[in-house]
Scaffold this active site. Structure first.
Site, PDB file in Angstrom:
ATOM      1  N   GLY A   1      -0.069   1.257  -4.919  1.00  0.00           N
ATOM      2  CA  GLY A   1      -1.001   0.270  -4.394  1.00  0.00           C
ATOM      3  C   GLY A   1      -2.209   0.906  -3.751  1.00  0.00           C
TER       4      GLY A   1
ATOM      5  N   GLU B   1       8.500   6.267 -23.252  1.00  0.00           N
ATOM      6  CA  GLU B   1       8.237   7.473 -22.458  1.00  0.00           C
ATOM      7  C   GLU B   1       9.544   8.243 -22.181  1.00  0.00           C
ATOM      8  OE1 GLU B   1       4.853   8.099 -19.144  1.00  0.00           O
ATOM      9  OE2 GLU B   1       6.334   6.580 -18.703  1.00  0.00           O
TER      10      GLU B   1
ATOM     11  N   SER C   1       0.372   1.626 -15.793  1.00  0.00           N
ATOM     12  CA  SER C   1       0.949   2.897 -16.228  1.00  0.00           C
ATOM     13  C   SER C   1       0.035   4.071 -15.911  1.00  0.00           C
ATOM     14  CB  SER C   1       1.173   2.845 -17.740  1.00  0.00           C
ATOM     15  OG  SER C   1       1.449   4.136 -18.202  1.00  0.00           O
ATOM     16  N   GLY C   2       0.667   5.223 -15.704  1.00  0.00           N
ATOM     17  CA  GLY C   2      -0.107   6.445 -15.459  1.00  0.00           C
ATOM     18  C   GLY C   2       0.236   7.072 -14.117  1.00  0.00           C
TER      19      GLY C   2
ATOM     20  N   HIS D   1       7.105   0.372 -23.073  1.00  0.00           N
ATOM     21  CA  HIS D   1       6.256   1.560 -22.881  1.00  0.00           C
ATOM     22  C   HIS D   1       7.038   2.619 -22.103  1.00  0.00           C
ATOM     23  CE1 HIS D   1       3.541   3.772 -20.152  1.00  0.00           C
ATOM     24  NE2 HIS D   1       2.567   3.623 -21.015  1.00  0.00           N
ATOM     25  N   ASN D   2       7.713   2.199 -21.041  1.00  0.00           N
ATOM     26  CA  ASN D   2       8.500   3.161 -20.257  1.00  0.00           C
ATOM     27  C   ASN D   2       9.673   3.693 -21.064  1.00  0.00           C
ATOM     28  OD1 ASN D   2       6.742   2.452 -18.253  1.00  0.00           O
ATOM     29  ND2 ASN D   2       8.305   2.075 -16.707  1.00  0.00           N
TER      30      ASN D   2
ATOM     31  N   LYS E   1       5.288  -3.338 -20.837  1.00  0.00           N
ATOM     32  CA  LYS E   1       5.333  -2.164 -19.961  1.00  0.00           C
ATOM     33  C   LYS E   1       6.750  -1.570 -19.940  1.00  0.00           C
ATOM     34  CE  LYS E   1       4.122   0.823 -16.721  1.00  0.00           C
ATOM     35  NZ  LYS E   1       5.203   1.140 -15.850  1.00  0.00           N
TER      36      LYS E   1
ATOM     37  N   ARG F   1      20.248  11.186 -20.049  1.00  0.00           N
ATOM     38  CA  ARG F   1      20.145  11.105 -18.589  1.00  0.00           C
ATOM     39  C   ARG F   1      21.514  10.867 -17.949  1.00  0.00           C
ATOM     40  NH1 ARG F   1      14.549   8.939 -16.312  1.00  0.00           N
ATOM     41  NH2 ARG F   1      13.181   9.682 -17.948  1.00  0.00           N
TER      42      ARG F   1
ATOM     43  N   ASN G   1      -0.656  -4.645   4.029  1.00  0.00           N
ATOM     44  CA  ASN G   1       0.705  -4.138   3.835  1.00  0.00           C
ATOM     45  C   ASN G   1       1.585  -4.668   4.957  1.00  0.00           C
ATOM     46  OD1 ASN G   1       2.329  -2.091   2.198  1.00  0.00           O
ATOM     47  ND2 ASN G   1       2.775  -1.447   4.299  1.00  0.00           N
TER      48      ASN G   1
ATOM     49  N   LEU H   1       0.816  -1.225   0.000  1.00  0.00           N
ATOM     50  CA  LEU H   1       0.000   0.000   0.000  1.00  0.00           C
ATOM     51  C   LEU H   1       0.844   1.266   0.000  1.00  0.00           C
ATOM     52  CD1 LEU H   1      -2.704  -1.292   2.508  1.00  0.00           C
ATOM     53  CD2 LEU H   1      -2.953  -1.008   0.028  1.00  0.00           C
ATOM     54  N   ALA H   2       1.938   1.260  -0.789  1.00  0.00           N
ATOM     55  CA  ALA H   2       2.651   2.521  -1.024  1.00  0.00           C
ATOM     56  C   ALA H   2       1.812   3.307  -2.045  1.00  0.00           C
ATOM     57  CB  ALA H   2       4.058   2.231  -1.514  1.00  0.00           C
ATOM     58  N   THR H   3       2.406   4.302  -2.666  1.00  0.00           N
ATOM     59  CA  THR H   3       1.629   5.221  -3.518  1.00  0.00           C
ATOM     60  C   THR H   3       0.770   4.504  -4.553  1.00  0.00           C
ATOM     61  OG1 THR H   3       3.484   6.705  -3.268  1.00  0.00           O
ATOM     62  CG2 THR H   3       1.879   7.284  -4.937  1.00  0.00           C
TER      63      THR H   3
ATOM     64  N   ALA I   1       9.682  -4.059  -6.995  1.00  0.00           N
ATOM     65  CA  ALA I   1      10.060  -5.185  -7.855  1.00  0.00           C
ATOM     66  C   ALA I   1      11.284  -5.896  -7.280  1.00  0.00           C
ATOM     67  CB  ALA I   1      10.360  -4.676  -9.262  1.00  0.00           C
TER      68      ALA I   1
HETATM   69  P1  ATR Z   1       5.884   3.185  -4.691  1.00  0.00           P
HETATM   70  O1  ATR Z   1       6.871   3.339  -5.822  1.00  0.00           O
HETATM   71  O2  ATR Z   1       4.481   2.908  -5.149  1.00  0.00           O
HETATM   72  O3  ATR Z   1       5.930   4.288  -3.670  1.00  0.00           O
HETATM   73  P2  ATR Z   1       7.590   0.921  -3.953  1.00  0.00           P
HETATM   74  O4  ATR Z   1       8.796   1.613  -3.368  1.00  0.00           O
HETATM   75  O5  ATR Z   1       7.744   0.311  -5.320  1.00  0.00           O
HETATM   76  O6  ATR Z   1       6.310   1.849  -3.884  1.00  0.00           O
HETATM   77  O7  ATR Z   1       7.140  -0.252  -2.967  1.00  0.00           O
HETATM   78  C1  ATR Z   1       6.913   0.005  -1.620  1.00  0.00           C
HETATM   79  C2  ATR Z   1       6.053  -1.158  -1.091  1.00  0.00           C
HETATM   80  O8  ATR Z   1       6.830  -2.347  -1.117  1.00  0.00           O
HETATM   81  C3  ATR Z   1       5.595  -0.945   0.340  1.00  0.00           C
HETATM   82  O9  ATR Z   1       4.279  -1.455   0.453  1.00  0.00           O
HETATM   83  C4  ATR Z   1       6.587  -1.802   1.114  1.00  0.00           C
HETATM   84  O10 ATR Z   1       6.109  -2.278   2.337  1.00  0.00           O
HETATM   85  P3  ATR Z   1       6.382  -1.436   3.706  1.00  0.00           P
HETATM   86  O11 ATR Z   1       5.380  -0.339   3.720  1.00  0.00           O
HETATM   87  O12 ATR Z   1       6.198  -2.429   4.778  1.00  0.00           O
HETATM   88  O13 ATR Z   1       7.818  -0.913   3.607  1.00  0.00           O
HETATM   89  C5  ATR Z   1       6.740  -2.950   0.171  1.00  0.00           C
HETATM   90  N1  ATR Z   1       7.940  -3.742   0.461  1.00  0.00           N
HETATM   91  C6  ATR Z   1       9.220  -3.389   0.247  1.00  0.00           C
HETATM   92  N2  ATR Z   1      10.054  -4.389   0.615  1.00  0.00           N
HETATM   93  C7  ATR Z   1       9.256  -5.402   1.064  1.00  0.00           C
HETATM   94  C8  ATR Z   1       9.502  -6.715   1.572  1.00  0.00           C
HETATM   95  N3  ATR Z   1      10.731  -7.200   1.675  1.00  0.00           N
HETATM   96  N4  ATR Z   1       8.427  -7.452   1.946  1.00  0.00           N
HETATM   97  C9  ATR Z   1       7.176  -6.982   1.825  1.00  0.00           C
HETATM   98  N5  ATR Z   1       6.872  -5.749   1.345  1.00  0.00           N
HETATM   99  C10 ATR Z   1       7.903  -4.977   0.973  1.00  0.00           C
END
Ligand code: ATR
Length: 404
Positions: A30, A207, A146-147, A203-204, A200, A307, A48, A26-28, A94
């Site tokens: 999610g 972009e 994407s988006g 696509h990036n 994807k 870049r 999360n 549930l970061a940005t 990832a």
């Molecule tokens: P965004 O780019 O959307 O901000 P991200 O950096 O790609 O997000 O991913 C962050 C997410 O990965 C978070 O939900 C993070 O969980 P926490 O809030 O607990 O940090 C999750 N995440 C990162 N490493 C993880 C791991 N080893 N196990 C489970 N979740 C993980």
């Protein structure tokens, strides 16, 4: 200032009817995708690793219209809250975080359930996970989303690839959550294996190319044409009404209208931004894949070089001093006499032509990979689902018209 309202408690693990879909991470991205799905009328369970993000998601769900989001703080309760066949969408970083999250959730998943990884994953990792999941009877999709933040909340372009049954289980949900155009929702089943992630990635890469082309168009307008920021804003605004209409051109026009809030004299913010950038990796993978497949992708490669060079700020400043000493002062281009109107039109045409070349490079790369892997990808469908997220109307219509 009033303190924010306390988070509603994580909902009990029941809902009537139980959600068909859950989202972990549930970061940005999610958080926004979960709220989008809930807003389209599909109850969703969320989880999360760190519970604070579950709380903040529930606060947003409440504040953005009492959306049907059910929070869970443990993987078991999260998975078991879902109706079978279950679909769990992952939006975690990832790489190893995806494996760790899969490991935490799979003990509770059953044959026929599905995992959908929505991150920017390397396609071969998805292919490995498809096999690992299949050994337990679990279906798997790697789905490009994407988006950005805004797209995830209001309508992303979705590029799912992998097991088609996993797609069919949630096709109705994805079609509602995706961006909508007069040619349908910006989602399609891309193909088997890691096809969704590969598409994807390209696509990036496209972009990256688009952003480089826009930056170079700006540079010519500014340095050669001597246009002011407000003139450049008007030019991009005008271009956004024609064949260049696209998200990136639209936001570029906006950028030149923003004043620096710390500058009392109202100077433009754009002139205070350090000309130095980095990258996350999908552009680099695109160029590596182009080299592997012997496909020319000069625009995307040049954007990557741009870049790398932008990152060498100190060296560039030092080099400028050397050039100055050698009789090549900065601002040489500004001394060329040009007809602004003619220049603006030529830059527009050059940008348009370069964009077409760049998209053709990306599509060629996808086609080459599709042949190598036997994915049988439908390039016209890809152009259609990129309509809102990337290139705008012009490219989709043109590519489809060309029978791609
Ligand atoms: P965004 O780019 O959307 O901000 P991200 O950096 O790609 O997000 O991913 C962050 C997410 O990965 C978070 O939900 C993070 O969980 P926490 O809030 O607990 O940090 C999750 N995440 C990162 N490493 C993880 C791991 N080893 N196990 C489970 N979740 C993980």
């Amino acid at each position: 200032m009033a303190s924010p309202a306390p988070a509603p408690p994580a909902a009990a693990a029941t809902h009537s009817p139980p959600p068909r879909i859950g989202l972990a991470g549930l970061a940005t991205m999610g958080q926004n995708l979960a709220l989008n799905i809930a807003e389209k009328g599909f109850p969703i369970s969320v989880y999360n690793r760190t519970a604070a993000k579950v709380d903040s998601t529930l606060v947003r769900a409440r504040d953005e219209g009492a959306l049907p989001v059910l929070g869970h703080r443990d993987p078991r309760g999260f998975v078991l809250s879902l109706a079978r066949p279950r679909t769990v969408v992952l939006l975690v970083q990832a790489g190893p975080a995806v494996d760790a999250t899969i490991d935490a959730l799979t003990p509770y998943l059953e044959p026929g359930d599905a995992i959908v990884d929505g991150g920017n994953e390397w396609y071969q990792n998805t292919e490995r996970r498809i096999e690992e999941a299949a050994a337990r009877g679990i279906l798997y999709l790697g789905m490009g989303v994407s988006g950005g933040e805004e797209g995830a909340r209001n309508g992303p372009s979705l590029m799912p690839g992998g097991h088609v049954d996993a797609y069919n289980n949630i096709r109705d949900i994805l079609e509602k959550a995706a961006a909508q155009t007069e040619d349908g929702a910006c989602v399609t089943f891309v193909g088997p294996g890691g096809a969704g992630n590969f598409v994807k990635m390209v696509h990036n890469g496209i972009e990256y190319g688009d952003m480089q082309l826009i930056a170079e168009a700006y540079d010519v307008l500014r340095r050669v044409g001597g246009l002011s920021n407000s003139e450049i804003a008007d030019v991009f605004d005008e271009w956004n009404k024609g064949e260049l209409e696209s998200f990136l051109v639209e936001i570029t026009a906006d950028i030149f209208t923003v004043a620096d809030p710390l500058d009392g004299s109202g100077g433009a913010l754009v002139d205070k931004i350090l000309d130095k950038t980095g990258m996350k990796g999908t552009g680099k993978w695109t160029v590596q894949q182009a080299a592997e497949l012997a496909v020319a992708a000069p625009t995307i490669a040049a954007s990557l070089d741009g870049r790398y060079l932008s990152g060498l700020k100190d060296e560039r400043v030092a080099a400028a001093g050397v050039l100055e000493e050698e009789g090549m002062p900065a601002g040489l281009l500004e001394k060329i006499n040009v007809d602004k109107k003619v220049l603006v039109d030529r830059v527009r045409q050059a940008l348009y032509a370069s964009k077409i070349c760049s998209y053709a490079q990306g599509m060629n790369l996808i086609r080459a990979k599709s042949v190598e892997k036997g994915w049988n990808l439908n390039l016209a469908e890809l152009a259609r689902i990129w309509k809102e997220s990337l290139q705008g109307r012009w490219c989709s219509d043109r590519m489809r018209g060309d029978g791609l």
